[in-house]
Scaffold this active site. Sequence first.
Site, PDB file in Angstrom:
ATOM      1  N   ASP A 113      42.060   1.999 -48.837  1.00 50.06           N
ATOM      2  CA  ASP A 113      42.879   3.009 -48.159  1.00 50.06           C
ATOM      3  C   ASP A 113      43.164   4.192 -49.093  1.00 50.06           C
ATOM      4  O   ASP A 113      43.037   4.057 -50.313  1.00 50.06           O
ATOM      5  CB  ASP A 113      44.197   2.364 -47.692  1.00 50.06           C
TER       6      ASP A 113
ATOM      7  N   ASP B 216      32.854   3.160 -47.290  1.00 56.51           N
ATOM      8  CA  ASP B 216      33.581   1.889 -47.108  1.00 56.51           C
ATOM      9  C   ASP B 216      34.515   1.747 -48.298  1.00 56.51           C
ATOM     10  O   ASP B 216      34.229   1.051 -49.267  1.00 56.51           O
ATOM     11  CB  ASP B 216      32.591   0.725 -47.062  1.00 56.51           C
TER      12      ASP B 216
END
Length: 296
Positions: free
Chosen positions: A162, A159
């Site tokens: 970007d 997680d």
Amino acid sequence: MATDSWLNETLYPDWGQRFLVKRELARVQSAFQDIVIFESTSHGRVMVLDGVIQITEADEFVYQEMLAHVPLLAHGAAANVLIIGAGDGGVLRRVLQHRSVRCAVMVEIDGEVIRLSKEFLPGIAGDAWNDTRAEVIVGDGIDYVKRAPDTAFDAIIVDSTDPIGVSEVLFTDEFYANCARILTPRGLVVNQCGVPFMQADELRDTSARRAAFFSHVTAYVAAVPTYVGGFMTLGWAAKDATLAATGVAEIRRRAETAGILGTTRYWTPEIHVGAFNLPPYIAEALAPAAAIIERR
Ligand code: SAM
């Protein structure tokens, strides 16, 4: 008269969302990124890293449930789970909901994200931080996977932000080669792969890279309101192609055993299975990966 202050997301240069700010709670320039947490009038508390929305109290359940429950229930008996990034603790909480999990290692590069999440977003992780099965490490995910022993984990959940800046290393051949090495034969890795309507390259490049190290590469989708631009994709790479094909009845049975059934607001056995059915504009990003696996 006080003027309204707005937080404008800067993910895309020519398009984006904005939030009316009720109160700014924290603003810290850490060694890695600019961290802002504020109270919004529309989505509860919100965390922003380098101008990009990471999490809101209002819709975090969508992303966190799909990132944690889908891989663990597809595996069916995950005991050792590695989480990379996820400094808000939301994935850790969902992973620890699974009765099969004996050990959840979370490796987050920025200790400030964890500290500020504990202080200003306590509901996201709840008491997961104090769970004896949890091991929280402040460090770079790439260093951890390079040092971890072979076949140590059943699932890896990435997680991250970007693939720019600190998280770029988490989208490299070296990272995926080590992920394949430290996963068990039924092991799998999932990660946030962006919103393909705006970020198709992220899914395409990540999947093609992983096709060199995993025999089954695909993706599933979730509609996260504040990850704007339509479906968010969660990239999937597994050593066993049957995991992603597990049917609704079996997923429901496993969710019952795991203690997950009835505890979720987005994930259901039907949503789980349906999420792998990709619209063509997303599926086309997986073609290069499929070609690489075909040639292997
Ligand atoms: N769900 C959000 C998204 O999809 O954009 C991500 C949320 S989570 C807060 C992202 C975390 O990844 C951040 O706290 C960041 O510090 C962490 N991160 C980025 N690069 C990392 C790395 N190389 N190793 C470990 N954690 C990393």
